[in-house]
Design a protein around this motif. Structure first.
Motif, short mmCIF file in Angstrom:
data_model
loop_
_atom_site.label_atom_id
_atom_site.label_comp_id
_atom_site.label_asym_id
_atom_site.label_seq_id
_atom_site.Cartn_x
_atom_site.Cartn_y
_atom_site.Cartn_z
N GLY A 63 0.80 -1.22 0.00
CA GLY A 63 0.00 0.00 0.00
C GLY A 63 0.83 1.27 0.00
N VAL A 64 0.12 2.39 0.03
CA VAL A 64 0.71 3.73 -0.02
C VAL A 64 0.19 4.50 1.18
N SER A 65 1.09 4.97 2.03
CA SER A 65 0.63 5.68 3.23
C SER A 65 0.11 7.07 2.90
N ARG A 66 0.73 7.72 1.90
CA ARG A 66 0.19 9.01 1.47
C ARG A 66 0.67 9.32 0.07
N LEU A 67 -0.15 10.03 -0.68
CA LEU A 67 0.22 10.51 -2.01
C LEU A 67 -0.38 11.89 -2.17
N ASP A 68 0.45 12.84 -2.59
CA ASP A 68 0.01 14.21 -2.85
C ASP A 68 0.23 14.53 -4.31
N TRP A 69 -0.84 14.96 -4.99
CA TRP A 69 -0.70 15.52 -6.32
C TRP A 69 -0.41 17.00 -6.14
N ALA A 70 0.88 17.33 -6.17
CA ALA A 70 1.33 18.65 -5.73
C ALA A 70 1.12 19.73 -6.78
N ALA A 71 1.09 19.37 -8.06
CA ALA A 71 0.89 20.32 -9.15
C ALA A 71 0.36 19.54 -10.34
N PRO A 72 -0.39 20.22 -11.24
CA PRO A 72 -0.94 19.50 -12.40
C PRO A 72 0.15 19.05 -13.36
N VAL A 73 -0.13 17.94 -14.04
CA VAL A 73 0.70 17.48 -15.15
C VAL A 73 -0.03 17.83 -16.43
N ARG A 74 0.67 18.52 -17.33
CA ARG A 74 0.06 19.03 -18.55
C ARG A 74 0.72 18.40 -19.79
N PRO A 75 0.03 18.45 -20.93
CA PRO A 75 0.63 17.90 -22.15
C PRO A 75 2.01 18.49 -22.42
N GLY A 76 2.95 17.62 -22.77
CA GLY A 76 4.31 18.04 -23.06
C GLY A 76 5.24 18.07 -21.87
N ASP A 77 4.72 17.87 -20.66
CA ASP A 77 5.59 17.87 -19.47
C ASP A 77 6.54 16.67 -19.50
N THR A 78 7.76 16.92 -19.06
CA THR A 78 8.74 15.86 -18.86
C THR A 78 8.88 15.61 -17.37
N LEU A 79 8.66 14.38 -16.95
CA LEU A 79 8.63 14.01 -15.54
C LEU A 79 9.86 13.18 -15.18
N GLY A 80 10.48 13.52 -14.08
CA GLY A 80 11.63 12.77 -13.58
C GLY A 80 11.41 12.37 -12.13
N GLY A 81 11.76 11.14 -11.78
CA GLY A 81 11.53 10.63 -10.44
C GLY A 81 12.80 10.46 -9.64
N SER A 82 12.65 10.53 -8.32
CA SER A 82 13.75 10.23 -7.41
C SER A 82 13.17 9.63 -6.14
N PHE A 83 13.97 8.85 -5.42
CA PHE A 83 13.49 8.28 -4.17
C PHE A 83 14.48 8.51 -3.05
N GLU A 84 13.95 8.45 -1.84
CA GLU A 84 14.74 8.42 -0.61
C GLU A 84 14.26 7.25 0.21
N VAL A 85 15.18 6.48 0.78
CA VAL A 85 14.82 5.36 1.64
C VAL A 85 14.61 5.90 3.05
N LEU A 86 13.37 5.74 3.55
CA LEU A 86 13.01 6.25 4.88
C LEU A 86 13.22 5.22 5.98
N GLY A 87 13.06 3.97 5.65
CA GLY A 87 13.18 2.92 6.66
C GLY A 87 13.12 1.55 6.02
N ARG A 88 13.41 0.53 6.82
CA ARG A 88 13.28 -0.84 6.33
C ARG A 88 13.05 -1.76 7.52
N LYS A 89 12.32 -2.85 7.22
CA LYS A 89 11.97 -3.79 8.28
C LYS A 89 11.84 -5.18 7.67
N ALA A 90 12.67 -6.11 8.13
CA ALA A 90 12.57 -7.49 7.67
C ALA A 90 11.33 -8.14 8.29
N SER A 91 10.73 -9.05 7.56
CA SER A 91 9.55 -9.76 8.06
C SER A 91 9.97 -10.84 9.04
N ALA A 92 9.34 -10.84 10.22
CA ALA A 92 9.63 -11.87 11.21
C ALA A 92 8.91 -13.18 10.88
#
Length: 330
Positions: free
Chosen positions: A83-112
């Motif tokens: 699942g996704v804890s939160r998602l914000d559509w912060a600004a509109p995406v319009r025709p011709g826009d070029t989108l680039g993604g990046s991530f940051e690792v906030l945490g990790r937890k192995a399954s017991a």
């Protein structure tokens, strides 16, 4: 390959870019989210948003494509997301826009309970060509552990809470009439309709947005915890939007009141609770939580709903808390 152990808390990484065309925006909207702001640049809705804009579900699906192409498929050890804890559509995406993604690792937890896997908590940010964020998203992704026999490491970084238990169901009575904010009470529940997930529809969406093996092949799906050809989570969510738009249109044709809607700033607490497999039929609906009138936009307000999908066996498979601009009483 990247296993669970290879993601470090605090790690940041860019993961590719793509350009979205007007034809792509219209194609997605006509199939899943045919609101005027996504299909008609001359509509009142589009004028409110400054012109034609992409569906938020399209933006999220495009981010999924960037993620798949640039780090999930090369990693070869991704096992899906709960699942996704939160998602914000912060600004509109319009025709011709070029989108680039990046991530940051906030945490990790192995399954017991399942020592062959672990959860990595990411914050994803998608920006347009001007450097403006258009989407922010936080969610878990499961990855295989390198050695399931090694001791389970302690959790690191931001806490990863378990999903809440909830009881969402449809009442036996027919749908109540819809209303404006100020006229609807908490618990007001609507059934939008049922959509079947055919093998071809699952594969078609996956080819466009989420080409992981378990969304493209029955054999590959059976070899995973999904147990068969499974729909992308973003396909499940996009079909929720398709169901509500179709319901709105049918209500209007029948002469029943349909409130005006505006854009949504995002959602919270999205859960993919069970796999949706080829042949499953999902009935979508929504339960009204609360609404408040806008002080700055007369005749409008913000509505919160718990939106959900239930399969043909009566099992809850999908839920999220949506926030949307909604017509209000004067």
């Amino acid at each position: 390959m990247r296993f669970f152990e290879d993601f470090r808390v605090g790690e940041q990484q860019a993961y590719g870019s793509l350009t979205v065309s007007e034809a792509e925006i219209l194609r997605f909207a006509r199939q899943y989210d045919a609101q005027p702001m996504h299909t008609d640049p001359d509509s009142d809705q589009a004028r409110m948003t400054g012109g034609l804009i992409a569906s938020g579900w399209h933006t999220a699906s495009l981010n999924m494509r960037l993620m798949a192409d640039n780090f999930l498929l090369p990693a070869k050890q991704g096992l899906g997301s709960p699942g996704v804890s939160r998602l914000d559509w912060a600004a509109p995406v319009r025709p011709g826009d070029t989108l680039g993604g990046s991530f940051e690792v906030l945490g990790r937890k192995a399954s017991a309970s399942k020592p062959d896997r672990g959860f990595v908590n990411f914050r994803f940010t998608v920006k347009n060509q001007h450097g403006t964020p258009v989407l922010r998203q936080e969610n878990l992704i499961m990855f295989a552990r390198r050695d399931a026999r090694s001791p389970v490491p302690p959790p690191e970084g931001l806490e990863i809470p378990p999903p809440p238990r909830e009881n969402l169901a449809f009442p036996d009575a027919p749908n109540p009439p819809m209303g404006r904010i100020g006229a609807m009470e908490a618990g007001h529940t609507l059934r939008f309709g049922t959509i079947e997930f055919t093998p071809e529809s699952i594969k078609s969406f996956a080819r466009d947005f989420d080409p992981q093996d378990f969304h493209l092949s029955e054999e590959a799906g059976r070899a995973t915890h999904f147990g068969g050809l499974s729909a992308s989570g973003w396909h499940i969510a996009s079909n929720w939007m398709r169901a509500i738009v179709t319901f709105w249109a049918n209500e209007a044709k029948a002469g029943r009141f349909v409130p005006k809607l505006g854009p949504s700033p995002g959602f919270r607490d999205l859960l993919w609770l069970r796999p949706v497999l080829a042949g499953d039929r999902i009935t979508y609906g929504s339960r009204f939580i609360e609404g408040r009138k806008s002080a700055s936009k007369p005749g409008w307000g913000i509505a919160q709903h718990r939106n959900f999908g239930i399969n043909q066996r009566g099992e809850l498979v999908f839920a999220f808390t949506g926030i949307v601009l909604w017509e209000a009483e004067a």
